[in-house]
Design a protein around this motif. Structure first.
Motif, PDB file in Angstrom:
ATOM      1  N   ARG A 249       8.309  -9.660  10.036  1.00 16.92           N
ATOM      2  CA  ARG A 249       7.846 -11.499   9.789  1.00 16.92           C
ATOM      3  C   ARG A 249       8.476 -11.797   8.331  1.00 16.92           C
ATOM      4  NH1 ARG A 249       2.257  -7.718   7.967  1.00 16.92           N
ATOM      5  NH2 ARG A 249       1.993  -8.422   4.742  1.00 16.92           N
TER       6      ARG A 249
ATOM      7  N   HIS B  98       8.080  -6.449   4.064  1.00 15.62           N
ATOM      8  CA  HIS B  98       7.461  -5.081   5.016  1.00 15.62           C
ATOM      9  C   HIS B  98       8.056  -5.033   6.501  1.00 15.62           C
ATOM     10  CE1 HIS B  98       3.742  -4.910   3.639  1.00 15.62           C
ATOM     11  NE2 HIS B  98       3.769  -6.113   3.164  1.00 15.62           N
TER      12      HIS B  98
ATOM     13  N   ASP C 129       0.891  -2.351   2.161  1.00 18.41           N
ATOM     14  CA  ASP C 129      -0.169  -3.622   1.579  1.00 18.41           C
ATOM     15  C   ASP C 129      -1.724  -2.098   1.512  1.00 18.41           C
ATOM     16  OD1 ASP C 129       1.096  -5.487   1.630  1.00 18.41           O
ATOM     17  OD2 ASP C 129       0.470  -6.316   3.593  1.00 18.41           O
TER      18      ASP C 129
ATOM     19  N   HIS D  35      -5.334  -7.734  -0.945  1.00 19.69           N
ATOM     20  CA  HIS D  35      -4.825  -6.169  -1.218  1.00 19.69           C
ATOM     21  C   HIS D  35      -4.016  -6.302  -2.709  1.00 19.69           C
ATOM     22  CE1 HIS D  35      -2.498  -9.195   0.729  1.00 19.69           C
ATOM     23  NE2 HIS D  35      -1.548  -8.214   0.703  1.00 19.69           N
TER      24      HIS D  35
ATOM     25  N   HIS E  53       0.569  -5.481  -2.764  1.00 20.47           N
ATOM     26  CA  HIS E  53       1.298  -5.376  -1.750  1.00 20.47           C
ATOM     27  C   HIS E  53       1.936  -4.729  -3.000  1.00 20.47           C
ATOM     28  CE1 HIS E  53       4.704  -7.011   0.459  1.00 20.47           C
ATOM     29  NE2 HIS E  53       5.304  -6.919  -1.423  1.00 20.47           N
TER      30      HIS E  53
HETATM   31 ZN   LIG Z   1       2.564  -7.048   1.544  1.00 26.10          ZN
END
Ligand SMILES: [Zn+2]
Length: 219
Positions: free
Chosen positions: A134, A145, A152, A207, A209
């Motif tokens: 993504r 990612h 995450d 979260h 990252h």
């Molecule tokens: Zn992330």
């Protein structure tokens, strides 16, 4: 002699067992002529990760198209703190260098902070995953990612049963819980090039990252 003849038909099979596990035609998409064959520096990383007493499986290199790939990745089953195994939930493939930094942060950053600030060892780290093909949210460039180079993290479960989550405790936990989260956020910034948390933007309200990068971007 008879034994030799009986063995002959088995020989191609035995040879296949010793072959490189990932052949090109098993890859989801062929965009490169590369095949799974850990390079010396990758082997070095895997052995370094082994020395942290993490439990993991090296994964074959795969290309998914659109610039997405999992190269030099491992699947982590557990990490090791000073005194115990740490489980990690919901984590997909991560690059070996990222896994190494993650293992060190879990042990020296998170578990020790949990014991010092909250009075209980760490037992489990909950994640929202790692690999995902993504873009960066709202941008037209690929996220880390997309190459399994970011994790995450959503919550920490302690040996005494407490669960400290980013969505629950970052803003409205007890003073100790908030100090624990800001402490491990700061220690993550020393180990990962890019660290984004709830202070960065709404997309990161639940979260951390953690991304291995050359930049020093800590928010
Ligand atoms: Zn992330």
């Amino acid at each position: 002699m008879r034994a030799m003849i009986a063995l002959l038909p088995l020989m191609p099979l035995l040879a296949a067992c010793g072959a490189i596990p990932q052949s090109r035609d098993q890859q989801p998409l062929r965009q490169s002529t590369a095949v799974f064959s850990p390079r010396p520096e990758a082997q070095q990383c895997l052995s370094g990760l082994g020395q942290t007493k993490a439990s993991f499986t090296p994964l074959p290199d795969q290309y998914y198209g659109a610039g997405c790939s999992t190269l030099g990745t491992v699947r982590l089953a557990s990490l090791r703190s000073d005194n115990a195994q740490l489980s990690v939930s919901n984590l997909g493939p991560v690059t070996c260098p990222l896994a190494q930094n993650f293992a060190a942060w879990a042990r020296y950053g998170v578990d020790r902070a949990a014991r010092q600030i909250l009075g209980s060892p760490l037992q489990r780290i909950e994640t929202m995953g790692s690999y995902s093909c993504r873009n960066v949210a709202g941008r037209d460039r690929l996220s880390a990612h997309a190459t399994a180079n970011a994790i995450d993290i959503s919550a920490f479960v302690l040996a005494d049963g407490r669960r400290i989550s980013l969505s629950g405790q970052w803003a409205s936990g007890s003073a100790q819980e908030r100090r624990f989260l800001t402490t491990i956020h700061a220690s993550a910034c020393k180990r990962f090039g890019t660290v984004l948390g709830p202070n960065y933007n709404a997309a990161h309200r639940d979260h951390f990252h953690l991304e291995l990068s050359r930049s020093a971007f800590c928010h």
